[in-house]
Enzyme design. Structure first.
Site, PDB file in Angstrom:
ATOM      1  N   GLY A  50       7.055   8.125   3.198  1.00  0.00           N
ATOM      2  CA  GLY A  50       6.885   6.770   3.752  1.00  0.00           C
ATOM      3  C   GLY A  50       5.889   6.783   4.883  1.00  0.00           C
ATOM      4  O   GLY A  50       5.122   7.721   5.047  1.00  0.00           O
ATOM      5  N   ASN A  51       5.865   5.735   5.659  1.00  0.00           N
ATOM      6  CA  ASN A  51       4.988   5.691   6.843  1.00  0.00           C
ATOM      7  C   ASN A  51       5.633   4.839   7.923  1.00  0.00           C
ATOM      8  O   ASN A  51       6.704   4.279   7.732  1.00  0.00           O
ATOM      9  CB  ASN A  51       3.598   5.180   6.460  1.00  0.00           C
ATOM     10  CG  ASN A  51       3.649   3.777   5.905  1.00  0.00           C
ATOM     11  OD1 ASN A  51       3.974   2.834   6.612  1.00  0.00           O
ATOM     12  ND2 ASN A  51       3.354   3.633   4.618  1.00  0.00           N
TER      13      ASN A  51
END
Ligand code: C5P
Length: 404
Positions: A208-209
């Site tokens: 993810g980020n």
């Protein structure tokens, strides 16, 4: 015609020295044709007299939850107004609004008002910077209220800094602007992607980020304020979007985001891609939690490319449709953003540079620069994301007006 002709404005005045400016503000509102009702907190009456305000507003001033033996109907007042503005708003009143307290008439009316709410804070610079005030102000913005930033200058305490209430003329301009723009996107459909994507490795892990979704949510709120129908496609974000004009589709992965975006894109007049989409995903998602083996020092994940939502949508873009993207860069920001503007078929790109303090992921503020196809650029100061959203829609409206 006066610019606020017939508009019903409810003015809340709280206990700050800046309350004297409220008298000028009421005079200007009435001159602009507005109908004005004033509510004062008990503390406000120590700074400016109700008789002054009732004379200027041509209406009785409300100061208590009861008038004589009679109950003051806060619900009726809250429903009457086209807009409510609290000017000046003290740190104490802002805290009570954020907490939902109703210990005076102003708070009771605020809690029952259905109209847009504007807040013009006035306080000492240290009170304004205090984490409690920052937290409360952020909450009010999250509620969808309009924050009118205090000015910087000499304060009643003798200190110099941010905390002076905006001048009455500026408050008038903000209200005029609001009523003028309120329906500016009526009949338009706006599609927004927001938040991160999560690409599953196994049932418990993902790639993810750090995107929070705050910028995209601010954009959705601004579009709804301007009367648009909004389709918000939101990746896994802890932010909440609850507005009757915003339809939210929750997604997790880039592929799901693309599918949802393709569903709504054909009807969208304006599409803004504010999501931080993972460029790669694991080729396979393990059906069970991956266990480390005895003696194992490395793990290799094979990643495959995710679809580029922007480029995919751009291929089907019809004339009259606008596509706006974001770029968040860590180096060679302008050159990289220009390349993306062209490669992804954007009408303009909003660049935020991670090197700017307060800009980018998870902040409430952002510092942006717009780069247009014709090489024009527009640069902005560090602002609240809600105000950045307003700047983005102003630029969009300018484009639609110059390119009918
Ligand atoms: O990640 P990148 O910097 O390339 O993002 C630039 C723009 O492209 C953003 O507006 C983002 O929402 C969009 N994008 C996309 N699909 C991707 C990657 C980025 O729509 N797979």
């Amino acid at each position: 015609m006066a610019s606020l002709q017939g508009k019903k404005i409810l003015l809340g005045i709280t206990g700050s020295i800046a309350a004297y400016k409220a008298a000028f503000f009421v005079r200007l509102l009435v001159k602009q044709g507005a109908e004005v009702r004033v509510i004062m907190t008990p503390a406000a009456t120590s700074f400016v007299g109700p008789v002054t305000l009732s004379t200027l507003s041509k209406n009785p001033v409300i100061t208590g939850l009861t008038e004589g033996n009679e109950w003051s109907n806060h619900v009726a007042l809250g429903l009457w107004a086209d807009a409510m503005i609290i000017a000046p708003a003290t740190a104490h009143t802002i805290a009570k609004m954020a907490a939902g307290l109703a210990d005076n008439m102003l708070q009771a009316v605020y809690l029952s008002a259905r109209c847009p709410v504007f807040i013009a804070p006035a306080m000492d610079l240290d009170m304004w910077q205090h984490p409690a005030t920052r937290h409360n102000v952020a909450k009010l913005v999250q509620f969808g209220h309009h924050l009118i930033q205090p000015d910087t200058g000499e304060l009643a305490s003798g200190l110099t800094g941010q905390g002076r209430m905006a001048e009455p003329e500026q408050l008038i301009r903000i209200l005029e602007d609001f009523f003028a723009k309120r329906q500016s996107l009526k009949g338009k459909t706006v599609l927004i992607t927001a938040g991160p994507t999560y690409e599953p490795i196994d049932p418990v892990r993902f790639i993810g980020n750090r995107s929070s979704g705050k910028m995209g949510i601010a954009l959705a709120r601004e579009a709804a304020r301007r009367g648009a129908t909004v389709e918000l496609i939101l990746g896994p974000s802890s932010q909440k979007m609850d507005h009757p004009a915003v339809h939210v589709t929750r997604v997790t992965t880039a592929e799901q985001m693309l599918q949802a975006a393709q569903t709504y894109f054909p009807q969208a007049d304006i599409t803004i891609l504010a999501a931080a989409v993972a460029d790669f995903r694991p080729e396979v998602t393990a059906p069970q939690k991956i266990k480390k083996q005895k003696g194992q020092d490395t793990l290799t994940l094979q990643l495959v490319k995710n679809p580029d939502i922007a480029a995919t949508l751009a291929k089907d873009k019809k004339s009259g449709q606008l596509l706006i993207g974001f770029a968040l860069e860590t180096h060679d920001a302008i050159a990289n953003a220009k390349k993306k503007l062209v490669a992804k078929g954007f009408d303009f790109i909003v660049l935020n540079d991670l090197q700017d303090p307060g800009a980018g992921f998870d902040h409430d503020t952002n510092k942006v620069r717009f780069l247009f196809k014709d090489n024009k650029a527009q640069e902005f100061q560090l602002k609240h994301k809600q105000q950045v959203a307003a700047d983005i829609f102003d630029a969009i409206e300018d484009l639609t007006q110059s390119d009918p």
